[in-house]
Write a protein that holds these residues in place. Structure first.
Motif, PDB file in Angstrom:
ATOM      1  N   UNK A 199       5.646   1.457  -5.552  1.00  0.00           N
ATOM      2  CA  UNK A 199       4.758   2.276  -6.383  1.00  0.00           C
ATOM      3  C   UNK A 199       3.947   1.388  -7.324  1.00  0.00           C
ATOM      4  N   UNK A 200       4.600   0.354  -7.876  1.00  0.00           N
ATOM      5  CA  UNK A 200       3.878  -0.564  -8.756  1.00  0.00           C
ATOM      6  C   UNK A 200       2.746  -1.263  -8.021  1.00  0.00           C
ATOM      7  N   UNK A 201       3.001  -1.706  -6.780  1.00  0.00           N
ATOM      8  CA  UNK A 201       1.969  -2.354  -5.979  1.00  0.00           C
ATOM      9  C   UNK A 201       0.817  -1.384  -5.685  1.00  0.00           C
ATOM     10  N   UNK A 202       1.154  -0.169  -5.279  1.00  0.00           N
ATOM     11  CA  UNK A 202       0.120   0.821  -4.933  1.00  0.00           C
ATOM     12  C   UNK A 202      -0.712   1.193  -6.162  1.00  0.00           C
ATOM     13  N   UNK A 203      -0.044   1.325  -7.312  1.00  0.00           N
ATOM     14  CA  UNK A 203      -0.766   1.670  -8.540  1.00  0.00           C
ATOM     15  C   UNK A 203      -1.698   0.531  -8.947  1.00  0.00           C
ATOM     16  N   UNK A 204      -1.203  -0.704  -8.862  1.00  0.00           N
ATOM     17  CA  UNK A 204      -2.036  -1.859  -9.189  1.00  0.00           C
ATOM     18  C   UNK A 204      -3.220  -1.956  -8.234  1.00  0.00           C
ATOM     19  N   UNK A 205      -2.968  -1.712  -6.951  1.00  0.00           N
ATOM     20  CA  UNK A 205      -4.050  -1.738  -5.960  1.00  0.00           C
ATOM     21  C   UNK A 205      -5.114  -0.689  -6.295  1.00  0.00           C
ATOM     22  N   UNK A 206      -4.680   0.501  -6.715  1.00  0.00           N
ATOM     23  CA  UNK A 206      -5.621   1.561  -7.077  1.00  0.00           C
ATOM     24  C   UNK A 206      -6.463   1.169  -8.284  1.00  0.00           C
ATOM     25  N   UNK A 207      -5.829   0.505  -9.249  1.00  0.00           N
ATOM     26  CA  UNK A 207      -6.549   0.093 -10.463  1.00  0.00           C
ATOM     27  C   UNK A 207      -7.615  -0.957 -10.142  1.00  0.00           C
ATOM     28  N   UNK A 208      -7.233  -1.976  -9.359  1.00  0.00           N
ATOM     29  CA  UNK A 208      -8.191  -3.045  -9.083  1.00  0.00           C
ATOM     30  C   UNK A 208      -9.337  -2.526  -8.201  1.00  0.00           C
ATOM     31  N   UNK A 209      -9.059  -1.545  -7.329  1.00  0.00           N
ATOM     32  CA  UNK A 209     -10.141  -0.964  -6.528  1.00  0.00           C
ATOM     33  C   UNK A 209     -11.062  -0.129  -7.392  1.00  0.00           C
ATOM     34  N   UNK A 265      -9.076  -4.479   0.262  1.00  0.00           N
ATOM     35  CA  UNK A 265      -8.917  -3.533   1.352  1.00  0.00           C
ATOM     36  C   UNK A 265      -7.462  -3.094   1.517  1.00  0.00           C
ATOM     37  N   UNK A 266      -7.233  -2.022   2.299  1.00  0.00           N
ATOM     38  CA  UNK A 266      -5.848  -1.610   2.590  1.00  0.00           C
ATOM     39  C   UNK A 266      -5.033  -2.708   3.269  1.00  0.00           C
ATOM     40  N   UNK A 267      -5.719  -3.602   3.988  1.00  0.00           N
ATOM     41  CA  UNK A 267      -5.008  -4.712   4.627  1.00  0.00           C
ATOM     42  C   UNK A 267      -4.395  -5.640   3.585  1.00  0.00           C
ATOM     43  N   UNK A 268      -5.092  -5.831   2.446  1.00  0.00           N
ATOM     44  CA  UNK A 268      -4.534  -6.638   1.356  1.00  0.00           C
ATOM     45  C   UNK A 268      -3.246  -6.009   0.831  1.00  0.00           C
ATOM     46  N   UNK A 269      -3.276  -4.687   0.678  1.00  0.00           N
ATOM     47  CA  UNK A 269      -2.084  -3.982   0.217  1.00  0.00           C
ATOM     48  C   UNK A 269      -0.964  -4.090   1.238  1.00  0.00           C
ATOM     49  N   UNK A 270      -1.309  -4.031   2.527  1.00  0.00           N
ATOM     50  CA  UNK A 270      -0.295  -4.126   3.578  1.00  0.00           C
ATOM     51  C   UNK A 270       0.405  -5.490   3.553  1.00  0.00           C
TER      52      UNK A 270
END
Length: 282
Positions: free
Chosen positions: A231-241, A258-263
């Motif tokens: 959840x922390x990773x997904x939230x951080x990814x949402x913020x930077x996007x 991109x979603x690939x970065x999150x993956x």
């Protein structure tokens, strides 16, 4: 009236969210929502987009301004073996991984072929299509906009698709940036999809978690820890996007995130959690 209320109008002009600021005097009650939009358009045009979104949300509902979570299965259900499925690309999106994942889910992993179009790839692409028509496979042609000279051939291939002479399971997937050279007839007779980066923290989190399955948590030997850190990773990814909408103020060097970065981050998180007995939070 304007000269008598300079301080009130200056407050609106200097506000970050001018569309939410009250108008001086009793003009908040006098103006209709549409008239208020006209005022924002003339006074703070940079806030017009947010004002229009609020106007639509208030008048006919938020579902008209909140894009639904991308669902490739619904688009696939509308397709046939003679109807190509086209992804209209936008910066920061790459639907190839989504198609590969969906092919595996539908049991077509062994009958799925993909090729990125470019110089000299035309004959290879045509051969893949001919083979897939006979075997009932799927073919993904990526980046059609990079091979302008082959677009007339692609148009001819799509025109010759005959449902009687090929497998009903055949599907042709295409990806392309908006381009004048892309065949209009192919575009008109296809299932069109766009997978733009979500707008807002909530929509971004929904998109990230739509790619997560229960099977992923079962792969971790510490599912509770993995769930929290994911959840922390997904939230951080949402913020930077989401910061990208501020241009160089958000990020001085543009990057897609991109979603690939999150993956990749998700895979590394899984490896580290499984590797360590105790999670080194500090």
């Amino acid at each position: 009236f304007f000269m008598k209320n300079l301080d009130g109008f200056k407050k609106i002009y200097d506000a970050v969210e001018a569309d939410k600021e009250p108008l001086p005097g009793d003009w908040d009650d006098k103006l209709t929502p549409l008239q208020r939009l006209c005022f924002i358009r003339s006074f703070r045009s940079d806030c017009l987009q947010n004002a229009v979104i609020r106007f639509i949300s208030d008048q006919i509902g938020s579902k008209f301004v909140e894009p639904p979570t991308f669902d490739i299965a619904k688009s696939f259900a509308d397709s046939t073996n003679t109807t190509p499925l086209i992804f209209i690309l936008s910066p920061g999106t790459d639907p190839v991984a989504d198609v590969v994942r969906f092919a595996d889910k539908m049991g077509f992993a062994k009958r799925f072929e993909s090729i990125s179009l470019g110089q000299g790839q035309g004959p290879k692409a045509q051969k893949l299509i001919d083979t897939a028509q006979a075997t009932g496979g799927w073919v993904l042609l990526s980046n059609c906009h990079l091979m302008e000279s082959w677009m007339s051939t692609l148009e001819a291939i799509v025109e010759r698709l005959d449902p009687e002479s090929m497998s009903g399971q055949f599907r042709l997937w295409l990806t392309s940036m908006p381009a004048k050279t892309f065949p209009v007839q192919v575009l008109q007779n296809s299932v069109k999809m766009t997978n733009e980066p979500p707008s807002g923290i909530r929509a971004n989190l929904l998109r990230s978690y739509s790619l997560v399955t229960d099977k992923l948590f079962e792969e971790s030997n510490k599912p509770g820890v993995f769930r929290s850190l994911l959840f922390g990773f997904c939230f951080f990814h949402a913020v930077v996007q989401d910061r990208r909408k501020f241009g160089p103020i958000g990020w001085n060097i543009p990057y897609g995130f991109t979603p690939e970065d999150l993956a990749v981050c998700r895979q590394q998180l899984m490896e580290f959690i499984n590797q360590y007995e105790a999670v080194p939070y500090k």
